[in-house]
Design a protein around this motif. Structure first.
Motif, PDB file in Angstrom:
ATOM      1  N   GLU A 318     -11.217  30.213  -3.538  1.00  0.00           N
ATOM      2  CA  GLU A 318     -12.006  29.370  -4.435  1.00  0.00           C
ATOM      3  C   GLU A 318     -13.789  29.548  -4.487  1.00  0.00           C
ATOM      4  OE1 GLU A 318     -11.277  26.612  -5.813  1.00  0.00           O
ATOM      5  OE2 GLU A 318      -8.932  26.698  -5.510  1.00  0.00           O
ATOM      6  N   ALA A 319     -13.823  30.355  -5.694  1.00  0.00           N
ATOM      7  CA  ALA A 319     -15.046  30.731  -6.407  1.00  0.00           C
ATOM      8  C   ALA A 319     -15.854  29.590  -6.971  1.00  0.00           C
ATOM      9  CB  ALA A 319     -14.999  32.102  -6.712  1.00  0.00           C
ATOM     10  N   LEU A 320     -15.178  28.714  -7.180  1.00  0.00           N
ATOM     11  CA  LEU A 320     -16.020  27.514  -7.978  1.00  0.00           C
ATOM     12  C   LEU A 320     -17.210  27.153  -7.332  1.00  0.00           C
ATOM     13  CD1 LEU A 320     -13.115  25.965 -10.222  1.00  0.00           C
ATOM     14  CD2 LEU A 320     -14.284  27.472 -11.197  1.00  0.00           C
ATOM     15  N   PRO A 430     -17.635  27.348 -24.512  1.00  0.00           N
ATOM     16  CA  PRO A 430     -16.392  27.908 -24.209  1.00  0.00           C
ATOM     17  C   PRO A 430     -15.176  26.941 -24.649  1.00  0.00           C
ATOM     18  CG  PRO A 430     -17.132  27.809 -22.050  1.00  0.00           C
ATOM     19  CD  PRO A 430     -17.819  27.448 -23.177  1.00  0.00           C
ATOM     20  N   GLU A 431     -13.473  27.485 -25.743  1.00  0.00           N
ATOM     21  CA  GLU A 431     -13.670  26.492 -25.904  1.00  0.00           C
ATOM     22  C   GLU A 431     -12.260  26.269 -24.682  1.00  0.00           C
ATOM     23  OE1 GLU A 431     -11.569  28.378 -29.240  1.00  0.00           O
ATOM     24  OE2 GLU A 431     -12.697  27.282 -30.576  1.00  0.00           O
ATOM     25  N   VAL A 432     -12.070  27.328 -23.227  1.00  0.00           N
ATOM     26  CA  VAL A 432     -10.988  27.084 -22.518  1.00  0.00           C
ATOM     27  C   VAL A 432     -12.173  27.131 -21.706  1.00  0.00           C
ATOM     28  CG1 VAL A 432      -9.720  28.290 -21.093  1.00  0.00           C
ATOM     29  CG2 VAL A 432      -9.130  28.794 -23.719  1.00  0.00           C
ATOM     30  N   PRO A 433     -11.994  26.079 -20.634  1.00  0.00           N
ATOM     31  CA  PRO A 433     -13.274  25.988 -19.945  1.00  0.00           C
ATOM     32  C   PRO A 433     -12.815  26.612 -18.514  1.00  0.00           C
ATOM     33  CG  PRO A 433     -11.674  23.724 -19.829  1.00  0.00           C
ATOM     34  CD  PRO A 433     -10.881  24.693 -20.558  1.00  0.00           C
ATOM     35  N   ASP A 434     -12.294  27.709 -17.729  1.00  0.00           N
ATOM     36  CA  ASP A 434     -12.042  28.653 -17.036  1.00  0.00           C
ATOM     37  C   ASP A 434     -13.007  29.622 -17.779  1.00  0.00           C
ATOM     38  OD1 ASP A 434     -10.436  27.778 -15.683  1.00  0.00           O
ATOM     39  OD2 ASP A 434      -7.981  28.423 -16.376  1.00  0.00           O
ATOM     40  N   ASP A 435     -13.337  30.068 -19.207  1.00  0.00           N
ATOM     41  CA  ASP A 435     -14.252  30.725 -20.008  1.00  0.00           C
ATOM     42  C   ASP A 435     -15.146  30.561 -18.921  1.00  0.00           C
ATOM     43  OD1 ASP A 435     -11.790  32.524 -20.233  1.00  0.00           O
ATOM     44  OD2 ASP A 435     -12.150  31.346 -22.465  1.00  0.00           O
ATOM     45  N   TYR A 436     -15.856  29.194 -18.862  1.00  0.00           N
ATOM     46  CA  TYR A 436     -17.496  28.619 -18.965  1.00  0.00           C
ATOM     47  C   TYR A 436     -17.403  29.370 -17.250  1.00  0.00           C
ATOM     48  CZ  TYR A 436     -21.236  26.098 -17.176  1.00  0.00           C
ATOM     49  OH  TYR A 436     -22.532  25.212 -16.327  1.00  0.00           O
ATOM     50  N   VAL A 437     -16.055  29.364 -16.645  1.00  0.00           N
ATOM     51  CA  VAL A 437     -16.899  29.955 -15.361  1.00  0.00           C
ATOM     52  C   VAL A 437     -17.321  31.534 -15.063  1.00  0.00           C
ATOM     53  CG1 VAL A 437     -15.587  30.635 -13.096  1.00  0.00           C
ATOM     54  CG2 VAL A 437     -15.570  27.881 -14.042  1.00  0.00           C
ATOM     55  N   HIS A 438     -16.126  32.314 -15.487  1.00  0.00           N
ATOM     56  CA  HIS A 438     -16.338  33.653 -16.179  1.00  0.00           C
ATOM     57  C   HIS A 438     -17.384  33.935 -17.006  1.00  0.00           C
ATOM     58  CE1 HIS A 438     -12.635  35.213 -14.583  1.00  0.00           C
ATOM     59  NE2 HIS A 438     -11.655  34.054 -15.440  1.00  0.00           N
ATOM     60  N   LEU A 470     -13.230  20.505 -14.274  1.00  0.00           N
ATOM     61  CA  LEU A 470     -12.701  21.611 -13.552  1.00  0.00           C
ATOM     62  C   LEU A 470     -14.229  22.282 -12.419  1.00  0.00           C
ATOM     63  CD1 LEU A 470     -11.370  24.090 -13.502  1.00  0.00           C
ATOM     64  CD2 LEU A 470     -12.644  25.657 -15.425  1.00  0.00           C
ATOM     65  N   LEU A 471     -15.375  21.514 -12.536  1.00  0.00           N
ATOM     66  CA  LEU A 471     -16.278  21.760 -12.228  1.00  0.00           C
ATOM     67  C   LEU A 471     -15.917  21.442 -10.810  1.00  0.00           C
ATOM     68  CD1 LEU A 471     -19.214  22.939 -14.054  1.00  0.00           C
ATOM     69  CD2 LEU A 471     -17.736  24.707 -12.266  1.00  0.00           C
ATOM     70  N   GLY A 472     -15.387  20.193 -11.123  1.00  0.00           N
ATOM     71  CA  GLY A 472     -15.545  18.917  -9.713  1.00  0.00           C
ATOM     72  C   GLY A 472     -16.411  18.014  -9.835  1.00  0.00           C
ATOM     73  N   ARG A 473     -17.645  18.142 -10.940  1.00  0.00           N
ATOM     74  CA  ARG A 473     -18.804  17.316 -11.014  1.00  0.00           C
ATOM     75  C   ARG A 473     -20.266  17.572 -12.412  1.00  0.00           C
ATOM     76  NH1 ARG A 473     -24.112  20.804 -10.981  1.00  0.00           N
ATOM     77  NH2 ARG A 473     -23.372  22.287 -11.161  1.00  0.00           N
TER      78      ARG A 473
END
Length: 502
Positions: A318-320, A430-438, A470-473
């Protein structure tokens, strides 16, 4: 003859006297006739020409064999050649790392001294969580599937495993130049270049050769490196690798280890049909080791993993939370018309020197970069429209601090691993939430802190709830200070030109 006699008589010449040649100017079509050309007359003997004085040449040789005599050159002062530093022998004892609770050392694995020496040079005494878990399986030859974000050390995890395998197992006695022993497939050119750079750092004390095949670069140049030496580790994008394979320049029948990096991104970009063609050229999965890494474990990713691996170990990191802890996140509620003013004033007022700005589309990236350059900020763009050679120069300029602001799309920015990036700015969410983390993972790397700022406008603010899920907060939404929305005052700076020569 009668006419000739009459003429001679008129001019007072006898038959015994030769007729003096008339003085005349030849025309373009006629030339004066000499005595030798006149019928019945012989040409007068030519006047004797004095012979040239003899030239004495010592040890005369035929002209073709005589040595070339050069003019004496003015002696130039010779530069002093710095002596090469002595090669200092290295022993594993030179890399002393004290055991610590809850931390795994590289010493805890059976790695070769050459590999340990390179790891010490890179300054990595302890494994990251994914390195510790993955190496525990892969060094014994087991397949593995890893879920980890960028910046967690997964690249070093599979590279160390590959290098350990290749150095401990001798290569076949008979092999072609284009038969790699390890194959790494990644979706973007930037990611391929970064992986190859890391591989070169880790193989510096070994005899292993690392090569890269990416689209957008000279095909013949890449072919020449393949013809010059054996290829041990090949890092490539799917399309260019297929080009070499279908032309018969690369043969994949000797691949011992295969790595698929960012499998989820390859799915999104439509590369899986090409990847399937490539894998069919490799040995059966029971005869090769396969490692697959992805930021997400979707159903599609897991289906691919089942097809291409044998009894794989599942490693999830888990890197988030790590990204959230190390990166200070802000969201500014701002109208679309004010976004550029906010961006310019943030960078200019604070004197930020290494910033990445993300936008969703290539045309947005181009417009932002053009406006920043016009307003005096050293900026460059990174997108699929930029030629590969220029993208590499741009990344080097950004790494060296010659470029202050790098404007990129998600595809181009996925493989950027540069330390010292202080801020990431999401010009559009970003349109894809995962891209925010990247995106925010480009800063706050290697234990350093970083800051991300997102502009939420009327066109993209609806993306925020899915990112927070996605971030949980929750991420508090702020109103930018009024002074940051003032009109742009052009800065006076010379823009960076990646094609300019020093």
């Amino acid at each position: 003859m009668t006419v000739l006699k009459a003429l001679k008589k008129i001019f007072g010449k006898s038959e015994a006297e030769p007729l003096a040649p008339a003085s005349m100017t030849p025309s373009s079509n006629t030339s004066p006739r000499t005595d030798a050309q006149q019928p019945g007359r012989s040409a007068p003997a030519p006047a004797p020409v004095p012979a040239p004085a003899p030239v004495t040449i010592p040890d005369a040789q035929p002209a073709a064999e005589q040595p070339h005599i050069e003019k004496p050159k003015i002696a130039k002062p010779r530069r002093e050649v710095a002596p090469k530093p002595p090669v200092i022998p290295w022993k594993l004892e030179d890399f002393a790392v004290e055991p610590q609770e809850s931390k795994t050392r590289f010493h805890d694995f059976k790695l070769t001294p050459e590999l340990m020496h390179a790891i010490q040079d890179l300054g990595f005494p302890y494994c990251t969580p994914i390195q510790a878990e993955v190496l525990g399986y892969t060094l014994s030859g087991r397949d593995a599937i890893g879920r980890a974000q960028t910046g967690t050390g997964k690249t070093a995890a599979f590279l160390i495993s590959i290098i350990s395998q290749l150095t401990q197992t001798p290569p076949p006695k008979e092999r072609y130049m284009g038969e790699p022993r390890a194959l790494i497939i990644a979706p973007t050119r930037e990611l391929v270049v970064q992986i190859a750079k890391d591989a070169a750092d880790l193989t510096k004390y070994t005899d292993l050769n690392v090569m890269t095949f990416v689209g957008g670069m000279d095909f013949d140049k890449q072919l020449k490196q393949l013809e010059a030496r054996h290829c041990d580790i090949l890092v490539a994008t799917p399309g260019r690798l297929l080009d070499f394979n279908q032309r018969g320049e690369v043969h994949l029948d000797m691949v011992e280890v295969m790595v698929l990096d960012e499998a989820d991104r390859m799915l999104d970009m439509g590369f899986i049909p090409q990847v399937r063609q490539i894998i069919r050229q490799t040995p059966p999965k029971a005869e090769r080791q396969t490692l697959l890494f992805s930021a997400t474990f979707t159903e599609d990713v897991m289906n691919l993993a089942k097809q291409w691996t044998t009894d794989p170990a599942i490693v999830e990191i888990e890197a988030l939370n790590v990204a959230s802890d190390m990166v200070e996140q802000h969201v500014y509620a701002v109208a679309g018309a004010d976004k550029y003013k906010l961006l310019f004033n943030l960078v200019n007022d604070n004197g930020w020197e290494r910033v990445i700005v993300f936008a969703n589309r290539k045309d947005e990236v181009r417009r932002i970069e053009e406006r920043l350059v016009r307003d005096g900020i050293n900026a460059a763009q990174l997108s699929g429209d930029v030629p590969q050679h220029k993208r590499i120069k741009t990344l080097e300029g950004f790494r060296e601090g010659k470029i202050r602001v790098l404007v990129a799309t998600d595809v181009a920015g996925r493989g950027i691993h540069i330390d010292g990036i202080s801020h990431v700015i999401n010009f559009t969410l970003p349109e894809v939430p995962d891209d925010y983390v990247h995106r925010i993972g480009r800063t706050g790397r290697a234990g350093a802190s970083g800051v991300s700022i997102s502009f939420a406008g009327e066109d993209d603010s609806y993306q925020l709830p899915s990112i927070e899920t996605l971030l949980g907060r929750k991420i508090s939404c702020e109103t930018p200070p009024t002074e940051l929305l003032r009109p742009v005052v052009r800065a006076v700076r010379k823009p960076y030109d990646p094609d300019a020569t020093a």
